[in-house]
Design an enzyme around this catalytic site. Structure first.
Site, PDB file in Angstrom:
ATOM      1  N   MET A 116     -39.525 -20.552 -16.349  1.00  0.00           N
ATOM      2  CA  MET A 116     -39.388 -21.711 -17.231  1.00  0.00           C
ATOM      3  C   MET A 116     -40.748 -22.039 -17.822  1.00  0.00           C
ATOM      4  O   MET A 116     -41.723 -21.351 -17.588  1.00  0.00           O
ATOM      5  CB  MET A 116     -38.801 -22.876 -16.459  1.00  0.00           C
ATOM      6  CG  MET A 116     -37.337 -22.644 -16.150  1.00  0.00           C
ATOM      7  SD  MET A 116     -36.633 -23.997 -15.250  1.00  0.00           S
ATOM      8  CE  MET A 116     -37.546 -23.921 -13.747  1.00  0.00           C
TER       9      MET A 116
ATOM     10  N   TYR B  21     -17.710  -8.066  16.850  1.00  0.00           N
ATOM     11  CA  TYR B  21     -18.755  -7.214  16.287  1.00  0.00           C
ATOM     12  C   TYR B  21     -18.526  -6.962  14.801  1.00  0.00           C
ATOM     13  O   TYR B  21     -17.430  -7.182  14.289  1.00  0.00           O
ATOM     14  CB  TYR B  21     -18.828  -5.874  17.035  1.00  0.00           C
ATOM     15  CG  TYR B  21     -17.634  -4.982  16.822  1.00  0.00           C
ATOM     16  CD1 TYR B  21     -17.554  -4.134  15.719  1.00  0.00           C
ATOM     17  CD2 TYR B  21     -16.563  -4.986  17.720  1.00  0.00           C
ATOM     18  CE1 TYR B  21     -16.450  -3.328  15.506  1.00  0.00           C
ATOM     19  CE2 TYR B  21     -15.449  -4.184  17.517  1.00  0.00           C
ATOM     20  CZ  TYR B  21     -15.402  -3.349  16.403  1.00  0.00           C
ATOM     21  OH  TYR B  21     -14.311  -2.562  16.181  1.00  0.00           O
TER      22      TYR B  21
END
Ligand code: ADP
Ligand code: MG
Ligand code: MG
Length: 904
Positions: free
Chosen positions: A110, A882
């Site tokens: 910006m 898992y």
């Protein structure tokens, strides 16, 4: 916007309305300025307009909330009183910087305007006051140029042309026969300002604004507007920064690094952002301002030289940097300016860093008792670990290249790793070439924020100018790109698409290699070797005592292992993949796809015979050929994984994937099988499916041809029994794919159990094993309670579950899915990160139903999502046992799992 909300937050003279924890409202830069002011660090006074105003601005067709004008005027008066100068005063003018600043830093994306408040009157006041007309006109020149670019939108026409005002500056320098802008006189600069203004008038048809308040509001609007410029949007997409956050605006009194040779501007890091070493690190330029360092206008000097030139300011800078690192308990990236030997701080933020630096800083800070192990785990982005595993150049290859005179030069080692690719000179070309599958290296004089998409597409980035804190280095570090900055030997000619080093000439498309760890640039391609960590863990060609990075890595992974709740397994089909996984500490195989083995060598012939056989006898004959090969594969994998679980999936893909494609192949097969060509051709055509993804595949194959499941089970259990006899302890988990009803699993289970029993009896050994299923169809989720009665485990196949849940074929989605995501119809690609509301909700149903009917039912995930950090977080939250991911992502998954455990 509710009127009770403040519209400005002031800081200055040791007091501040805000503090460090107000990033959401004040932006990172604003929060840092307020906090530094609070703790007594010299910061020029100013005020922050909060992000809420930006959001209001966009929600109300670029109008401001009532009262903002007054609030800004009041806050500005405070600054004036504080400094005893007035904005727009022709005798004693106050000058301002207007700076953007979002919650997350978006470096250079910006806009910023410096020296605001200068016009033909105030510049005279500044000159008289400072007794330095050159400085006054230098500031004025910079102001007009920045304002024209940022606020008035004066840009060059195309990518090769220089900015029109830069061109005027360059021709002025040429006319005066000087190289640097510091060599221009006050008169030169005054003439430049007039020339700039004429150019602006002729190009834009309007006068440059002389009224300081008009300038101020122009700049504020431009900064808010820059939140939605192309590069800021691209940046947010790349780093998943929400578009609704908005930016704050910081309006701040100027301090001047361009007042003479007792002035400077610079950037420092409290540790090395490329390697993480604890060195005071940085760069500065004497008699310069603002972006000169970052933009690579001149190559800056190392911060250590400041000690000689300005010892007092240097000492103060070191003191302040130490203080800031201690205060924020994090490596800081600091911007400063020295005005007549006095130090001012303009910014502090946690510094972007490479994966190497992230790991090292986290581990070191634990050692220094600055942070806890848990904090350390949260400070490394899981995906950053990828960088540590990237190949490096083979030393011998490099030496050979050097002997052959291919070393082009050296620059700053800004982003570690090895990159080889073809030269392109423009970001847009990098994107285009990458799109057609080329590996490219982006070579630039310097990069600008407009180049980020191109940098992302390139293997590596090379610049001729700029330092370690230049834009190129900064962005490359954050992206984890290989980068060499400031390789001054290079002469780049954008228009001719060529680069020269002495008499060597390289063109667009030629090969070039960058060693981002040493800063060396070579022409041509160079062989690579596995990374240091892989040499220690996998090839064992390096002793861990000789590899610091491996020691840090192991220590860090140990903390992750102690913290995470999720297990981490691997998707691996071959022993070599299993070995990689094991080296990274994988706790088993979560998916072994048996069909991958079918494509190798001459096996495909036997597979085709099986598929095309006339009857069961024919099929059994072909299966008998496959049996020993499969047994060998399973034995290899089960052996490597020792006693860890190995989940083996029975045949899954539609049969026609294995069919002969060409006429020649069909002819050959007909001969081997001893059937008529026409018969075989017919058989092949019958097997074609309209929608194979939903066709004859998964357990449906085993239901139609039980002998296939039987052969696979036999191969698995014979392999396991042989290992058992050798005194090993294999642990197969047989997994049935694409189940949608209890009955399907039941039938397949009976076959597997029978074969297991027979085989174990034959070998007279016992083998631990489980039989379970993939959950990858919506129906399976809904009847998971029934399926659970037949299953020892569930493994979520989230690739197919995503396809069937969204009615979306992964192979066809490429045509529209990206634009869906861009338009916000989907938050993101559901094949990359689990769609929590849809697919995730189905998983939760299946988990709840499954566990209710079967206590201790083991649950995992084996889809691609099992290696993606945000999906892993979800798996943790819903209580899976898992995740299973590809071998090279094991460390990433472990870290993501540890972070999920810490965040809950
Ligand atoms: P970015 O977010 O791109 O880093 P900044 O707002 O930090 O942009 O501004 C860029 C540079 O401008 C700063 O690094 C600093 O050198 C200079 N600058 C900003 N504000 C001031 C100020 N008040 N006085 C002097 N220089 C400033
Ligand atoms: Mg800055
Ligand atoms: Mg599947």
């Amino acid at each position: 916007m509710a009127t009770k909300n403040r519209l400005t937050y002031s800081f200055g003279a040791g007091k501040a309305d805000g503090h460090a924890r107000m990033r959401d409202l004040l932006g990172g830069k604003g929060a840092g300025l307020h906090e530094m002011t609070r703790i007594g660090i010299p910061v020029p006074p100013g005020f922050t307009i909060p992000t809420e105003v930006c959001n209001y601005f966009y929600a109300h067709r670029q109008h401001y909330p009532n009262g903002l004008e007054k609030a800004v005027a009041d806050a500005l008066h405070k600054v004036e009183n504080n400094l005893g100068r007035r904005f727009g005063d022709p005798v004693n003018p106050l000058l301002l910087s207007v700076r953007s600043g979002a919650r997350e830093s978006m470096p250079g994306m910006m806009d910023t305007v410096l020296n605001l408040g200068l016009n033909d009157h105030t510049v005279e006041g500044l000159a008289a006051q400072s007794k330095n007309p050159r400085f006054a006109y230098d500031s004025y020149r910079r102001f007009v140029q920045m304002y024209a670019d940022v606020v008035l939108g004066l840009k060059s026409k195309d990518k090769t042309a220089a900015n029109p005002l830069t061109q005027i500056l360059e021709s002025k320098k040429a006319q005066r026969n000087v190289r640097l802008d510091t060599e221009l006189s006050a008169d030169d600069l005054r003439e430049l300002v007039s020339a700039y203004k004429r150019e602006i008038k002729s190009r834009l048809g309007k006068e440059f604004p002389e009224d300081p308040y008009e300038q101020l509001w122009g700049a504020i609007s431009a900064v808010f507007g820059s939140w939605n410029n192309d590069r800021a949007i691209a940046y947010r997409e790349m780093y998943r920064i929400p578009h609704h956050w908005g930016t704050a605006v910081n309006v701040q009194a100027m301090v001047f690094g361009n007042l003479g040779d007792d002035c400077a501007t610079g950037v420092t890091f409290t540790r090395d952002p490329a390697t993480g070493e604890k060195n005071f690190y940085g760069e500065f330029l004497i008699n310069a301002q603002g972006e000169d360092v970052v933009a690579g206008i001149r190559t800056p000097r190392a911060i250590s030289e400041l000690e000689q030139t300005m010892p007092k300011a240097y000492g103060e800078l070191r003191r302040v940097c130490k203080l800031l690192e201690k205060h924020f308990r994090e490596m800081q990236d600091i911007e400063f300016t020295i005005e007549n030997h006095k130090l001012w701080l303009l910014q502090t933020r946690s510094g972007k860093r490479t994966g190497f630096a992230a790991l090292r800083i986290a581990v070191d800070m634990v050692g220094e008792r600055i942070i806890s192990k848990h904090e350390a785990l949260l400070r490394v982005e899981p995906d950053q670990l990828n960088q540590l595993l990237r190949p490096i150049f083979d030393l011998q290859g490099k030496q050979r290249a050097q002997r052959e005179g291919h070393l082009l030069g050296r620059g700053l080692a800004a982003g570690p790793g090895a990159a080889t690719g073809r030269i392109v000179f423009h970001a847009a070309d990098a994107v285009e070439w990458h799109g057609r599958g080329e590996r490219v290296v982006l070579c630039r004089i310097e990069t600008s924020p407009d180049d980020i998409r191109g940098m992302d597409a390139a293997q590596g980035v090379l610049t001729a100018r700029g330092g370690m804190t230049s834009h190129a280095a900064l962005v490359a570090r954050q992206m984890g790109k290989v980068c060499i900055a400031g390789c001054e030997a290079l002469q780049i000619d954008y228009a001719a698409r060529m680069l020269h080093v002495g008499s060597t000439e390289l063109r667009e498309g030629d090969w070039i290699s960058l060693d981002g760890s040493s800063g060396e640039v070579f022409r041509g391609e160079i062989q690579t070797l596995p990374s240091e960590i892989l040499q220690v863990l996998l090839t064992r060609s390096l002793d861990i005592r000789q590899s610091e990075i491996s020691q840090q890595f192991m220590k860090f992974m140990k903390w992750a292992d102690q913290t995470r709740k999720l297990g981490v397994r691997t998707n691996a089909d071959q022993p070599d993949q299993a070995a990689i996984a094991k080296a990274f500490g994988s706790e088993g195989i979560g998916l072994c796809r048996t069909e991958h083995m079918f494509f190798q060598g001459d096996r495909i012939q036997a597979v085709r015979e099986m598929i095309l056989a006339e009857d069961e006898t024919g099929r059994r004959r072909a299966l008998a050929k496959l049996l020993p090969m499969q047994r060998q594969d399973f034995k290899g994998i089960l052996d490597i994984m020792g006693g860890l679980p190995v989940t083996i999936r029975t045949l899954d893909p539609p049969l026609h994937e294995f069919l002969p494609k060409t006429d020649g192949e069909i002819r050959e097969l007909a001969q081997v099988m001893g059937v008529a060509l026409e018969t075989l051709r017919h058989k092949v055509s019958v097997l074609q499916e309209f929608n194979p993804m939903l066709g004859h595949r998964g357990c449906r194959l085993g239901i139609s041809y039980p002998e296939i499941t039987e052969m696979q089970a036999q191969a698995i259990f014979e392999a396991a029994c042989e290992l058992r006899r050798e005194g090993k302890n294999p642990f197969p988990e047989v997994m049935i794919p694409l189940v949608s009803s209890r009955q399907e699993l039941h039938e397949q289970r009976i076959i597997v159990e029978r074969v297991a029993k027979q085989t174990m009896e034959k070998f007279r050994v016992k083998v631990r094993y489980l039989i379970g299923t993939m959950i990858e169809l919506p129906r399976a989720c809904m009847v998971a309670d029934e399926i659970a009665e037949e299953a020892d485990f569930f493994s979520f196949g989230t690739n197919d579950l995503t396809q069937t849940c969204l009615g979306l074929s992964r192979d066809d989605a490429g045509k529209f899915l990206p634009s869906y995501v861009l338009q916000g119809l989907l938050p993101e690609d559901p094949f990359v990160s689990i769609d929590r509301d849809g697919v995730g909700a189905l998983m939760q149903i299946a988990i709840a139903k499954g566990r209710r009917h079967h206590k201790g039912l083991e649950m995992g995930i084996c889809g691609e999502h099992g290696g993606e950090p945000r999906s892993i977080e979800f798996c943790h939250q819903v209580g899976l046992d898992y995740v299973s991911c590809s071998p090279y992502r094991v460390a990433i998954a472990k870290l993501a799992a540890a972070q999920a455990a810490l965040r809950k």
